[in-house]
Design an enzyme around this catalytic site. Sequence first.
Site, PDB file in Angstrom:
ATOM      1  N   ASP A 233      44.418  47.362  47.258  1.00  0.00           N
ATOM      2  CA  ASP A 233      45.595  46.700  46.694  1.00  0.00           C
ATOM      3  C   ASP A 233      45.793  47.168  45.251  1.00  0.00           C
ATOM      4  O   ASP A 233      45.209  46.618  44.328  1.00  0.00           O
ATOM      5  CB  ASP A 233      45.416  45.174  46.754  1.00  0.00           C
ATOM      6  CG  ASP A 233      46.656  44.435  46.264  1.00  0.00           C
ATOM      7  OD1 ASP A 233      47.684  45.095  46.024  1.00  0.00           O
ATOM      8  OD2 ASP A 233      46.587  43.190  46.124  1.00  0.00           O
ATOM      9  N   LYS A 240      48.904  46.611  39.367  1.00  0.00           N
ATOM     10  CA  LYS A 240      47.899  45.748  38.742  1.00  0.00           C
ATOM     11  C   LYS A 240      47.346  46.395  37.469  1.00  0.00           C
ATOM     12  O   LYS A 240      47.395  47.620  37.323  1.00  0.00           O
ATOM     13  CB  LYS A 240      46.728  45.542  39.710  1.00  0.00           C
ATOM     14  CG  LYS A 240      47.008  44.596  40.860  1.00  0.00           C
ATOM     15  CD  LYS A 240      45.731  44.389  41.677  1.00  0.00           C
ATOM     16  CE  LYS A 240      45.967  43.497  42.876  1.00  0.00           C
ATOM     17  NZ  LYS A 240      46.266  42.109  42.536  1.00  0.00           N
ATOM     18  N   ARG A 314      50.634  38.041  51.926  1.00  0.00           N
ATOM     19  CA  ARG A 314      51.435  37.082  52.702  1.00  0.00           C
ATOM     20  C   ARG A 314      52.481  37.808  53.551  1.00  0.00           C
ATOM     21  O   ARG A 314      52.901  37.310  54.588  1.00  0.00           O
ATOM     22  CB  ARG A 314      52.055  36.043  51.754  1.00  0.00           C
ATOM     23  CG  ARG A 314      53.073  36.568  50.819  1.00  0.00           C
ATOM     24  CD  ARG A 314      53.344  35.630  49.630  1.00  0.00           C
ATOM     25  NE  ARG A 314      52.238  35.634  48.670  1.00  0.00           N
ATOM     26  CZ  ARG A 314      52.180  34.862  47.597  1.00  0.00           C
ATOM     27  NH1 ARG A 314      53.143  33.998  47.333  1.00  0.00           N
ATOM     28  NH2 ARG A 314      51.156  34.923  46.772  1.00  0.00           N
TER      29      ARG A 314
HETATM   30  N1  BES Z   1      44.709  40.603  46.581  1.00  0.00           N
HETATM   31  C1  BES Z   1      45.404  39.835  45.619  1.00  0.00           C
HETATM   32  C2  BES Z   1      44.761  38.491  45.346  1.00  0.00           C
HETATM   33  C3  BES Z   1      43.413  38.460  44.686  1.00  0.00           C
HETATM   34  C4  BES Z   1      43.267  38.804  43.363  1.00  0.00           C
HETATM   35  C5  BES Z   1      42.336  37.953  45.380  1.00  0.00           C
HETATM   36  C6  BES Z   1      42.029  38.719  42.770  1.00  0.00           C
HETATM   37  C7  BES Z   1      41.119  37.851  44.799  1.00  0.00           C
HETATM   38  C8  BES Z   1      40.956  38.233  43.474  1.00  0.00           C
HETATM   39  C9  BES Z   1      46.832  39.552  46.084  1.00  0.00           C
HETATM   40  O1  BES Z   1      47.431  40.509  46.881  1.00  0.00           O
HETATM   41  C10 BES Z   1      47.669  39.381  44.846  1.00  0.00           C
HETATM   42  O2  BES Z   1      47.737  40.308  44.086  1.00  0.00           O
HETATM   43  N2  BES Z   1      48.256  38.204  44.671  1.00  0.00           N
HETATM   44  C11 BES Z   1      49.037  37.897  43.533  1.00  0.00           C
HETATM   45  C12 BES Z   1      50.248  37.127  43.980  1.00  0.00           C
HETATM   46  C13 BES Z   1      51.329  36.962  42.937  1.00  0.00           C
HETATM   47  C14 BES Z   1      51.919  38.320  42.555  1.00  0.00           C
HETATM   48  C15 BES Z   1      52.414  36.041  43.467  1.00  0.00           C
HETATM   49  C16 BES Z   1      48.183  37.042  42.608  1.00  0.00           C
HETATM   50  O3  BES Z   1      47.394  36.239  43.073  1.00  0.00           O
HETATM   51  O4  BES Z   1      48.314  37.222  41.376  1.00  0.00           O
HETATM   52 ZN    ZN Z   2      46.127  41.695  48.014  1.00  0.00          ZN
HETATM   53 ZN    ZN Z   3      48.375  42.073  45.741  1.00  0.00          ZN
END
Ligand code: BES
Ligand code: ZN
Ligand code: ZN
Length: 463
Positions: A233, A240, A314
Amino acid sequence: MTHIFPIIAKSKVASTPIYWFTKENFPAWKRKQPKILQKWITDNGFNAKPESYMLVPNKDGSLCSIIAGVETPLNIWSIAFLPTKIPAGIYHLESSFDKEEATNLALGWSLATYEFTRYKNSDKKFPELVAPKNCDVPLTKSFFEAICWARDLINTPANDMNPAALANEAVNWAKSAQAKAGVIRGEELLKANYPMIYAVGKAANVSPRLVDIRFPLKNAPKITLVGKGVTFDSGGLDIKSAGGMKIMKKDMGGAANVLALAKVILDTKLPVQLRILLPIVENAVSGNAMRPLDIVPTRKGINVEIGNTDAEGRLILCDALFEADSETPDLIIDCATLTGAARVALGTEIPAFFTADNKLANKLSEISENEHDPLWRLPLWKAYRSQLDTPNADLSNDPDSSFAGAITAALFLQEFVSKTKSWIHVDMMAWNLQNKAGRPQGGEAMAIRALYKLIKENYVGTR
Ligand code: BES
Ligand code: ZN
Ligand code: ZN
């Protein structure tokens, strides 16, 4: 990778005893020992504090026994600090346990010997443990193998654990277990009406896919497991930060955990009709990548506006969950490394779970506590659903506010599960930030011991 199961059903050779004590009961035992041993204990400063141990020599200098400090009630990790510390050899525990304690102690011991050896050889020899009486050795072995598998899958970096490799792991295992396994890949996803999985995964060099595995069994409860399989990711175009991206090879931890859980269900022949759906993609950056505010249809037919390409979990799950729901199984469980917000709420060690089924939630909480496999319920708080509204489409993947991010992610998923009686969504870290007894830093299985027990106790025999 092979992992040697360090539990011996019965030892033919003499084994070294391990005596364990609490801080409270240790002084009384110590007073009853020969003066020379009492002095050895005192000079070593051993006082049975949890996770401490001492080697006790024979007069000739050979190893006589190990004494260890633990906390009661015993749990899976009580003696798991030992295998990485004490000399190689064969040991046994000098006391009796009930079935659950014996099985958990043996599992904790075995998991402490896990090493990720795919890229770095290790010549470390770990101590072996004679299975304590009452230990369910086959169950221990199954969980050991399943959890090592999940850890290996998660630890393998994304250059080798790409969507094709992860799908192959799942399919090869399924075939070896005589299951029906299918994979829908690349543009076939569009034809088969999985537009979201395609949209998220199309930017990567290795194409997205949906793995669908079935273990048919007549007259048994139907359980469908769904796992987030993002092999890396990057965040997509809403890229990120370096720090946030660093451990994102673990973003397929949901899929790895689902496979591990399924393996134990199969190994132990739990009479359930199992279906496993794994949407597998890499969330990559390229000219072909989905963009912020792209609007993409879902399998359900509703349109989703992609407010943030980093909220990709999601998106792939919504198509898989809608498919799972179409068959109205008795239970759907999805596991996903879905939000950073769940980690802000509960830390990295406690997966959050969501379900509308209060009875099931209470049962899972109770099991989780007994099994020492933490899980904590968060609410599907309907009032927050409006945060997913957008004027341009039916739903946004990017909530208006960053508060309650784990809840709004769960509410997004809930839009796609409407017919099935019970659905549990688990938002987990699937990663140990630090070494802990039995749990080396890196990929980790979470919640699967509790979920296994829930399935066994709540579903087996209900049809
Ligand atoms: N894979 C990440 C979530 C994650 C981050 C899990 C760090 C465990 C540790 C997910 O795909 C993500 O990036 N989610 C975002 C959602 C937001 C952009 C609405 C998040 O949690 O910041
Ligand atoms: Zn993710
Ligand atoms: Zn993500």
